[in-house]
Design an enzyme around this catalytic site. Sequence first.
Site, PDB file in Angstrom:
ATOM      1  N   HIS A   1       0.843  -1.198   0.000  1.00 45.77           N
ATOM      2  CA  HIS A   1       0.000   0.000   0.000  1.00 45.77           C
ATOM      3  C   HIS A   1       0.874   1.242   0.000  1.00 45.77           C
ATOM      4  CE1 HIS A   1       0.700  -1.319   4.152  1.00 45.77           C
ATOM      5  NE2 HIS A   1       0.783  -0.037   4.471  1.00 45.77           N
TER       6      HIS A   1
ATOM      7  N   HIS B   1       1.155   5.165   0.991  1.00 51.43           N
ATOM      8  CA  HIS B   1       0.596   6.199   1.859  1.00 51.43           C
ATOM      9  C   HIS B   1       0.679   7.533   1.111  1.00 51.43           C
ATOM     10  CE1 HIS B   1       0.739   4.075   5.872  1.00 51.43           C
ATOM     11  NE2 HIS B   1       1.632   3.340   5.225  1.00 51.43           N
TER      12      HIS B   1
HETATM   13  P1  5GP Z   1       2.032   0.243   7.322  1.00 49.47           P
HETATM   14  O1  5GP Z   1       2.786   0.435   8.602  1.00 49.47           O
HETATM   15  O2  5GP Z   1       1.721  -1.218   7.083  1.00 49.47           O
HETATM   16  O3  5GP Z   1       2.675   0.910   6.156  1.00 49.47           O
HETATM   17  O4  5GP Z   1       0.671   1.019   7.537  1.00 49.47           O
HETATM   18  C1  5GP Z   1      -0.579   0.401   7.648  1.00 49.47           C
HETATM   19  C2  5GP Z   1      -1.605   1.499   7.749  1.00 49.47           C
HETATM   20  O5  5GP Z   1      -2.877   0.905   7.645  1.00 49.47           O
HETATM   21  C3  5GP Z   1      -1.580   2.249   9.077  1.00 49.47           C
HETATM   22  O6  5GP Z   1      -1.386   3.627   8.818  1.00 49.47           O
HETATM   23  C4  5GP Z   1      -2.926   1.952   9.703  1.00 49.47           C
HETATM   24  O7  5GP Z   1      -3.477   3.072  10.357  1.00 49.47           O
HETATM   25  C5  5GP Z   1      -3.758   1.528   8.516  1.00 49.47           C
HETATM   26  N1  5GP Z   1      -4.768   0.536   8.824  1.00 49.47           N
HETATM   27  C6  5GP Z   1      -4.594  -0.620   9.507  1.00 49.47           C
HETATM   28  N2  5GP Z   1      -5.745  -1.301   9.565  1.00 49.47           N
HETATM   29  C7  5GP Z   1      -6.660  -0.561   8.891  1.00 49.47           C
HETATM   30  C8  5GP Z   1      -8.054  -0.756   8.603  1.00 49.47           C
HETATM   31  O8  5GP Z   1      -8.673  -1.750   8.971  1.00 49.47           O
HETATM   32  N3  5GP Z   1      -8.670   0.221   7.892  1.00 49.47           N
HETATM   33  C9  5GP Z   1      -8.012   1.336   7.445  1.00 49.47           C
HETATM   34  N4  5GP Z   1      -8.728   2.229   6.765  1.00 49.47           N
HETATM   35  N5  5GP Z   1      -6.711   1.556   7.703  1.00 49.47           N
HETATM   36  C10 5GP Z   1      -6.046   0.609   8.423  1.00 49.47           C
END
Ligand code: 5GP
Length: 146
Positions: free
Chosen positions: A99, A101
């Site tokens: 994903h 950001h």
């Molecule tokens: P990572 O650290 O994997 O790059 O970031 C994962 C992101 O996904 C985090 O910013 C977290 O807030 C978001 N996130 C985790 N679970 C969910 C969810 O169930 N729904 C949404 N909309 N965001 C999520």
Amino acid sequence: MDDCIFCQIVDGDVPARVVYEDEDVLAFLDANPLAAGHTLVIPKSHHETLDEVPPEPGASLFAAIHSLTPRIEDAVDADGSNVGFNNGAAAGQEVPHVHAHIVPRFEGDGGNPIHAVAGSPPDLDDDDLDALADDIAAAAGDHTPD
Ligand code: 5GP
Ligand code: ZN
């Protein structure tokens, strides 16, 4: 992937504030936003890290990021944005479905540039940098356009 939260969002089994969708890509607001408008952009197909994303959803993913970023900035009246991937657990990736950001930024918001993400900078002299550039160019060679 039944146990992947982002696949569950793609399948409509977990709610999300979807802001964009096409055949290959979904974008939705981050549940714990770092800024107003913080958006996640994902391929609908499950791939853990960037190297596992096939070319076609990869191209669609970039096209969506390219199109969405200025629209998100406009929507929240941002002055800029940080756009990036936590690519792999060592880089802080917590959800193992690739994903991007998109984090809108505002003058004086107190945040940091993307340079703040890494640990202690390495001590590299010119010879080290030359060798690194050669190694990376050799590794990239098969994948660069003609
Ligand atoms: P990572 O650290 O994997 O790059 O970031 C994962 C992101 O996904 C985090 O910013 C977290 O807030 C978001 N996130 C985790 N679970 C969910 C969810 O169930 N729904 C949404 N909309 N965001 C999520
Ligand atoms: Zn998934």
